[in-house]
Design a protein around this motif. Sequence first.
Motif, mmCIF file in Angstrom:
data_model
loop_
_atom_site.group_PDB
_atom_site.id
_atom_site.type_symbol
_atom_site.label_atom_id
_atom_site.label_comp_id
_atom_site.label_asym_id
_atom_site.label_seq_id
_atom_site.Cartn_x
_atom_site.Cartn_y
_atom_site.Cartn_z
ATOM 1 N N VAL A 29 0.866 -1.180 0.000
ATOM 2 C CA VAL A 29 0.000 0.000 0.000
ATOM 3 C C VAL A 29 0.902 1.229 0.000
ATOM 4 N N THR A 30 0.658 2.157 -0.915
ATOM 5 C CA THR A 30 1.473 3.371 -1.021
ATOM 6 C C THR A 30 0.738 4.539 -0.376
ATOM 7 N N GLN A 49 -7.121 3.414 3.852
ATOM 8 C CA GLN A 49 -6.870 3.058 2.459
ATOM 9 C C GLN A 49 -7.144 1.581 2.191
ATOM 10 N N ILE A 50 -6.870 0.713 3.183
ATOM 11 C CA ILE A 50 -7.160 -0.714 3.019
ATOM 12 C C ILE A 50 -8.663 -0.925 2.884
ATOM 13 N N ASN A 51 -9.430 -0.166 3.695
ATOM 14 C CA ASN A 51 -10.898 -0.152 3.612
ATOM 15 C C ASN A 51 -11.509 -1.545 3.809
ATOM 16 N N ILE A 52 -11.020 -2.255 4.814
ATOM 17 C CA ILE A 52 -11.593 -3.550 5.196
ATOM 18 C C ILE A 52 -12.069 -3.432 6.638
ATOM 19 N N SER A 53 -13.326 -3.766 6.873
ATOM 20 C CA SER A 53 -13.899 -3.633 8.206
ATOM 21 C C SER A 53 -13.486 -4.828 9.073
ATOM 22 N N GLN A 54 -12.590 -4.580 10.016
ATOM 23 C CA GLN A 54 -12.149 -5.616 10.955
ATOM 24 C C GLN A 54 -11.452 -4.946 12.130
ATOM 25 N N ASP A 55 -11.101 -5.713 13.137
ATOM 26 C CA ASP A 55 -10.392 -5.190 14.295
ATOM 27 C C ASP A 55 -8.896 -5.117 13.963
ATOM 28 N N TRP A 56 -8.378 -3.897 13.871
ATOM 29 C CA TRP A 56 -6.972 -3.683 13.539
ATOM 30 C C TRP A 56 -6.136 -3.354 14.784
ATOM 31 N N SER A 57 -6.726 -3.499 15.967
ATOM 32 C CA SER A 57 -6.049 -3.016 17.182
ATOM 33 C C SER A 57 -4.752 -3.757 17.501
ATOM 34 N N ASP A 58 -4.614 -4.991 17.007
ATOM 35 C CA ASP A 58 -3.405 -5.765 17.319
ATOM 36 C C ASP A 58 -2.293 -5.523 16.305
ATOM 37 N N PHE A 59 -2.586 -4.739 15.243
ATOM 38 C CA PHE A 59 -1.586 -4.509 14.189
ATOM 39 C C PHE A 59 -0.621 -3.395 14.596
ATOM 40 N N ALA A 60 0.614 -3.522 14.145
ATOM 41 C CA ALA A 60 1.635 -2.505 14.380
ATOM 42 C C ALA A 60 2.611 -2.518 13.209
ATOM 43 N N LEU A 61 3.467 -1.498 13.163
ATOM 44 C CA LEU A 61 4.442 -1.378 12.073
ATOM 45 C C LEU A 61 5.780 -1.981 12.478
ATOM 46 N N TRP A 62 6.327 -2.807 11.587
ATOM 47 C CA TRP A 62 7.629 -3.440 11.775
ATOM 48 C C TRP A 62 8.584 -2.920 10.699
ATOM 49 N N TRP A 63 9.735 -2.396 11.138
ATOM 50 C CA TRP A 63 10.731 -1.844 10.221
ATOM 51 C C TRP A 63 11.758 -2.927 9.907
ATOM 52 N N GLU A 64 11.712 -3.449 8.691
ATOM 53 C CA GLU A 64 12.509 -4.621 8.344
ATOM 54 C C GLU A 64 14.009 -4.343 8.360
ATOM 55 N N GLN A 65 14.451 -3.186 7.779
ATOM 56 C CA GLN A 65 15.898 -2.924 7.738
ATOM 57 C C GLN A 65 16.487 -2.738 9.136
ATOM 58 N N LYS A 66 15.775 -2.024 9.993
ATOM 59 C CA LYS A 66 16.274 -1.759 11.352
ATOM 60 C C LYS A 66 15.959 -2.895 12.322
ATOM 61 N N HIS A 67 15.107 -3.814 11.881
ATOM 62 C CA HIS A 67 14.739 -4.967 12.698
ATOM 63 C C HIS A 67 14.147 -4.523 14.040
ATOM 64 N N CYS A 68 13.165 -3.630 13.957
ATOM 65 C CA CYS A 68 12.552 -3.132 15.198
ATOM 66 C C CYS A 68 11.095 -2.784 14.944
ATOM 67 N N TRP A 69 10.310 -2.758 16.036
ATOM 68 C CA TRP A 69 8.903 -2.360 15.995
ATOM 69 C C TRP A 69 8.804 -0.847 16.186
ATOM 70 N N LEU A 70 7.833 -0.247 15.534
ATOM 71 C CA LEU A 70 7.534 1.175 15.745
ATOM 72 C C LEU A 70 6.315 1.250 16.671
ATOM 73 N N LEU A 71 6.548 0.990 17.955
ATOM 74 C CA LEU A 71 5.451 0.868 18.921
ATOM 75 C C LEU A 71 5.088 2.186 19.590
ATOM 76 N N LYS A 72 5.985 3.172 19.526
ATOM 77 C CA LYS A 72 5.692 4.476 20.124
ATOM 78 C C LYS A 72 4.921 5.290 19.095
#
Length: 603
Positions: A29-30, A49-72
């Motif tokens: 997704v861009t 933008q995804i526009n899918i009705s569901q619970d997204w509360s458990d989703f988070a962003l993962w940065w692959e190159q830095k190997h870390c979560w963007l939890l803040k």
Amino acid sequence: MLSSTDFTFASWELVVRVDHPNEEQQKDVTLRVSGDLHVGGVMLKLVEQINISQDWSDFALWWEQKHCWLLKTHWTLDKYGVQADAKLLFTPQHKMLRLRLPNLKMVRLRVSFSAVVFKAVSDICKILNIRRSEELSLLKPSGDYFKKKKKKDKNNKEPIIEDILNLESSPTASGSSVSPGLYSKTMTPIYDPINGTPASSTMTWFSDSPLTEQNCSILAFSQPPQSPEALADMYQPRSLVDKAKLNAGWLDSSRSLMEQGIQEDEQLLLRFKYYSFFDLNPKYDAVRINQLYEQARWAILLEEIDCTEEEMLIFAALQYHISKLSLSAETQDFTGESEADEIEAALSNLEVTLEGGKADSLLEDITDIPKLADNLKLFRPKKLLPKAFKQYWFIFKDTSIAYFKNKELEQGEPLEKLNLRGCEVVPDVNVAGRKFGIKLLIPVADGMNEMYLRCDHLAARILEAHQNVAQMPLVEAKLRFIQAWQSLPEFGLTYYLVRFKGSKKDDILGVSYNRLIKIDAATGIPVTTWRFTNIKQWNVNWETRQVVIEFDQNVFTAFTCLSADCKIVHEYIGGYIFLSTRSKDQNETLDEDLFHKLTGGQD
């Protein structure tokens, strides 16, 4: 005021790969973002933008190159350093994981891949109803762990289907935790302290948990013993160096599963890492006690810890007793069994060495009547005749024993069949003379008939040891096994291959709950011992990957780890010191910050 042209120049395109739960392939997704947009805003744009009705509360962003979560989520992209070339994955924080428990049972459950391992293990233990989660951790098995099993599977034409305990609907998936009553000082007993079965007062709790009463029994009761063939196919460390390799896979408690490269549905081992078992209580710890017993049992069976022949006899007697009680449908009524049942239990301990029935198949169905068979030597005392033993093929079934001239005639009529109901059994053992036998006094109309059976194994000595535990309840027997394990000289030692500063050869470092031991790798002889009580400070030099420890009286030692990352050894030392700060108050919440301060190695 910025014009639309200025805004377009200040913004840039960010490509985020979305891990759709209901689709096999991930999709890109861009988004058009700016550096001052906070992470929460990025996720909001994504969901819109995804526009899918569901619970997204458990989703988070993962940065692959830095190997870390963007939890803040309140941090901006600029503060994280995220630019247009960043590869981000929008994925659930909780994923499925397969865990091999100490009793070798495989469970599959949903675990947080974003929380640090210390917190993830705490959540896992709440699901499994294991108190004192700080004593356990996750171990990534080495290639040697699977080596023999793979070799066996390769030659096996039949596909191996393992019975996995699926706890997918674990409460941690939605962020909720298990009932706090489990950890309350005034809580009602969860288990029967005699046999470890769930107490009736806890049935309401089990109905709200993935750990049903049946599943709880699987975790709280000992599994059937493995056959000698299966045991031979399991990896057994043969040297201190081999043992050191096993301990290289402990995960870093201060980092998440995802940060350590663990994949979804990967297999890890859940083990007691720290050998400091605090506040074991049969009323609340049936699962914990059983898993501790199983870890001790396998450590002895796989020769991960050495013990004498006399100690092995005690372990064998207790293991047999625990196995029989765990698989018996009449466990709760064991203390009131008849004398004939006591005799049966005493004689049946010969099962550990008999050829006639393998333990796993023999006890596969507890409704079957066990049958034991082996070559034994028989002698009946008679006047004026020398004491001569003659070998026969014996079969023990129910409360009778029959013997044949040889094994081939087993299907025919026996030479004699004796009813053992009401008989007396007496060990006839002379260790120095290598004599291991059983004396039977069988009741007849005019008195008692005397009969001697002799075998060529140590089995009769196990029989003698079993007499001391024959009346012991199930949970007490497990605790006795654990106590016997704790009394072994090598108990609690975790080994690592190291090179001490200034030394030209490799040594073994043994880490225990109260001391460090420098051991000669060639001879296995301890060279130097340092007590934790004498440690003033310890840290890691991350440039040289060296652990430095300062003791009282200005004594220093430093070493580099060869068989594992130096952080693992550092965490062991700090972890044991952290465990020594625990108190008896069951309402106490663990000071997680203190644990990470003592084990992090950053100061």
